[in-house]
Design a protein around this motif. Structure first.
Motif, PDB file in Angstrom:
ATOM      1  N   SER A 135       0.835  -1.211   0.000  1.00 52.89           N
ATOM      2  CA  SER A 135       0.000   0.000   0.000  1.00 52.89           C
ATOM      3  C   SER A 135       0.866   1.256   0.000  1.00 52.89           C
ATOM      4  O   SER A 135       0.546   2.243  -0.674  1.00 52.89           O
ATOM      5  CB  SER A 135      -0.920  -0.005   1.218  1.00 52.89           C
ATOM      6  N   GLU A 136       1.974   1.232   0.742  1.00 52.40           N
ATOM      7  CA  GLU A 136       2.875   2.385   0.750  1.00 52.40           C
ATOM      8  C   GLU A 136       3.532   2.575  -0.603  1.00 52.40           C
ATOM      9  O   GLU A 136       3.734   3.713  -1.061  1.00 52.40           O
ATOM     10  CB  GLU A 136       3.934   2.215   1.841  1.00 52.40           C
ATOM     11  N   LEU A 137       3.859   1.474  -1.275  1.00 56.41           N
ATOM     12  CA  LEU A 137       4.434   1.566  -2.615  1.00 56.41           C
ATOM     13  C   LEU A 137       3.444   2.196  -3.590  1.00 56.41           C
ATOM     14  O   LEU A 137       3.819   3.023  -4.433  1.00 56.41           O
ATOM     15  CB  LEU A 137       4.850   0.176  -3.107  1.00 56.41           C
ATOM     16  N   VAL A 138       2.173   1.824  -3.451  1.00 58.12           N
ATOM     17  CA  VAL A 138       1.138   2.421  -4.311  1.00 58.12           C
ATOM     18  C   VAL A 138       1.036   3.920  -4.056  1.00 58.12           C
ATOM     19  O   VAL A 138       0.926   4.725  -4.992  1.00 58.12           O
ATOM     20  CB  VAL A 138      -0.215   1.727  -4.072  1.00 58.12           C
ATOM     21  N   GLN A 139       1.090   4.325  -2.781  1.00 54.40           N
ATOM     22  CA  GLN A 139       1.054   5.755  -2.456  1.00 54.40           C
ATOM     23  C   GLN A 139       2.239   6.495  -3.066  1.00 54.40           C
ATOM     24  O   GLN A 139       2.084   7.572  -3.648  1.00 54.40           O
ATOM     25  CB  GLN A 139       1.076   5.939  -0.936  1.00 54.40           C
ATOM     26  N   VAL A 140       3.423   5.912  -2.939  1.00 52.24           N
ATOM     27  CA  VAL A 140       4.632   6.538  -3.492  1.00 52.24           C
ATOM     28  C   VAL A 140       4.507   6.676  -5.005  1.00 52.24           C
ATOM     29  O   VAL A 140       4.833   7.726  -5.580  1.00 52.24           O
ATOM     30  CB  VAL A 140       5.876   5.703  -3.120  1.00 52.24           C
ATOM     31  N   ALA A 141       4.028   5.626  -5.664  1.00 54.70           N
ATOM     32  CA  ALA A 141       3.896   5.662  -7.121  1.00 54.70           C
ATOM     33  C   ALA A 141       2.877   6.723  -7.553  1.00 54.70           C
ATOM     34  O   ALA A 141       3.112   7.469  -8.517  1.00 54.70           O
ATOM     35  CB  ALA A 141       3.474   4.287  -7.641  1.00 54.70           C
ATOM     36  N   ALA A 142       1.762   6.817  -6.840  1.00 53.94           N
ATOM     37  CA  ALA A 142       0.725   7.793  -7.201  1.00 53.94           C
ATOM     38  C   ALA A 142       1.229   9.223  -7.004  1.00 53.94           C
ATOM     39  O   ALA A 142       1.087  10.076  -7.902  1.00 53.94           O
ATOM     40  CB  ALA A 142      -0.525   7.554  -6.369  1.00 53.94           C
ATOM     41  N   LEU A 143       1.824   9.504  -5.853  1.00 57.21           N
ATOM     42  CA  LEU A 143       2.333  10.850  -5.593  1.00 57.21           C
ATOM     43  C   LEU A 143       3.484  11.201  -6.539  1.00 57.21           C
ATOM     44  O   LEU A 143       3.581  12.340  -7.021  1.00 57.21           O
ATOM     45  CB  LEU A 143       2.807  10.961  -4.143  1.00 57.21           C
ATOM     46  N   GLY A 144       4.341  10.223  -6.813  1.00 66.33           N
ATOM     47  CA  GLY A 144       5.442  10.470  -7.746  1.00 66.33           C
ATOM     48  C   GLY A 144       4.951  10.772  -9.147  1.00 66.33           C
ATOM     49  O   GLY A 144       5.487  11.659  -9.830  1.00 66.33           O
ATOM     50  N   ALA A 145       3.920  10.049  -9.583  1.00 58.44           N
ATOM     51  CA  ALA A 145       3.360  10.292 -10.919  1.00 58.44           C
ATOM     52  C   ALA A 145       2.750  11.691 -11.006  1.00 58.44           C
ATOM     53  O   ALA A 145       2.925  12.395 -12.016  1.00 58.44           O
ATOM     54  CB  ALA A 145       2.300   9.231 -11.236  1.00 58.44           C
ATOM     55  N   ILE A 146       2.044  12.111  -9.961  1.00 61.30           N
ATOM     56  CA  ILE A 146       1.452  13.458  -9.956  1.00 61.30           C
ATOM     57  C   ILE A 146       2.546  14.526 -10.057  1.00 61.30           C
ATOM     58  O   ILE A 146       2.453  15.471 -10.854  1.00 61.30           O
ATOM     59  CB  ILE A 146       0.618  13.670  -8.678  1.00 61.30           C
TER      60      ILE A 146
END
Length: 314
Positions: A135-146
């Motif tokens: 779940s933390e990896l998903v958060q990092v990926a989403a924020l990084g993409a933004i």
């Protein structure tokens, strides 16, 4: 152990794969943003925002919200407080940054000390790269993409703002809005890197790649390519080193970036310390040869004939 086994073994483990993915995302996002931070001179601002998110992370844990949400809120709060202190008092920006980030960081430390927890919240400060969950990896990926999408969309505006805010204003671009957007992205990116290396080392990932690329090229668009490439290389080297040397993963990633910066600082062809001296020595030798050739070409023909006769007689 063969070379293939050496390369494959660390990433046969799920937690190492998540660590690699998290580090690569954080490295690329931080490296791209660092190019603008270095040009504008916002290194201290990066330090401030990265430390100021600590109380937000602790409060998010207390109420059961995602860590990223609390960090983003306090990142924007820090930026707003710095601007308010600077604009509404005689305090200059560097002093405002120091006041806000140290106060918020201290608040975070106090909250950690008084928060009952079965989770070791100290990993927020020092990083817990090998403990990143899905779940933390998903958060990092989403924020990084933004963050990357906004940087790509506003590439030209941010570059103009970094080089000449007055010209940007003359073209109808609002420099204050661009500055606020960059600060917001800085807060967002700090959250991304927080998962990888913790609060203490985030500032290194936000500054070192851009500073290294700045010594290697005079073109900003090349900086935007060189900085992420260096950051990715250091991420891989750092993870391999931490696995085989049994050391802190986040610390090894940042240490790798520091080692590459030291090499570039010394040996960069045009801007390195030793590189500049070697280039100056080469130019001096070339100028000496040119002057020698010019002197010989300008001597009287009779003198040249006399030298030839003397050599023939010997």
């Amino acid at each position: 152990m063969t070379l293939i086994d050496f390369l494959i073994e660390p990433f046969g483990l799920d937690f190492m794969l998540r660590a690699l993915a998290t580090t690569l995302i954080a490295s690329v996002v931080c490296a791209v943003l660092s190019c603008w931070l270095v040009l504008i001179g916002w290194s201290l601002m990066g330090d401030a925002v990265s430390h100021a998110v600590l109380p937000g992370v602790v409060l998010a844990y207390v109420i059961g919200a995602p860590f990223a949400l609390g960090a983003v809120v306090f990142g924007f709060l820090a930026v707003g407080l710095i601007g308010a202190v600077r604009d509404t008092s005689r305090i200059k920006e560097d002093a405002a940054i120091g006041i806000v980030f140290t106060s918020l960081f201290a608040l975070g430390l106090v909250l950690i000390s008084v928060t009952p927890s079965h989770v070791d919240l100290n990993h927020i400060i020092f990083g817990n790269l090998l403990g990143v969950s899905r779940s933390e990896l998903v958060q990092v990926a989403a924020l990084g993409a933004i963050a990357l999408l906004v940087l790509a969309a506003k590439n030209r505006d941010f570059t103009l703002y970094a080089f000449d805010p007055t010209h940007a204003h003359a073209l109808g671009i609002n420099p204050r809005l661009l500055g606020a957007t960059l600060l917001g992205l800085l807060a967002l990116t700090s959250v991304v890197a927080l998962q990888a290396v913790g609060v203490v080392l985030v500032v290194a990932m936000l500054i070192v790649p851009g500073a290294t690329a700045y010594l290697l090229t005079d073109r900003f668009q090349r900086m935007l390519l060189i900085a992420p490439a260096i950051s990715i290389l250091c991420a891989v080297i750092g993870l391999y080193s931490s696995y085989y040397l049994d050391t802190a993963s986040g610390g090894m990633v940042v240490l790798s970036q520091g080692a590459v910066f030291a090499l570039v600082y010394l040996f960069a062809p045009r801007h390195g310390l030793i590189g500049r001296r070697l280039a100056a020595m080469r130019r001096k030798r070339a100028n000496t040869r040119v002057r020698s050739a010019s002197t010989q070409a300008g001597r009287p023909a009779s003198a040249q004939v006399s030298r030839r006769r003397a050599r023939a007689e010997r």
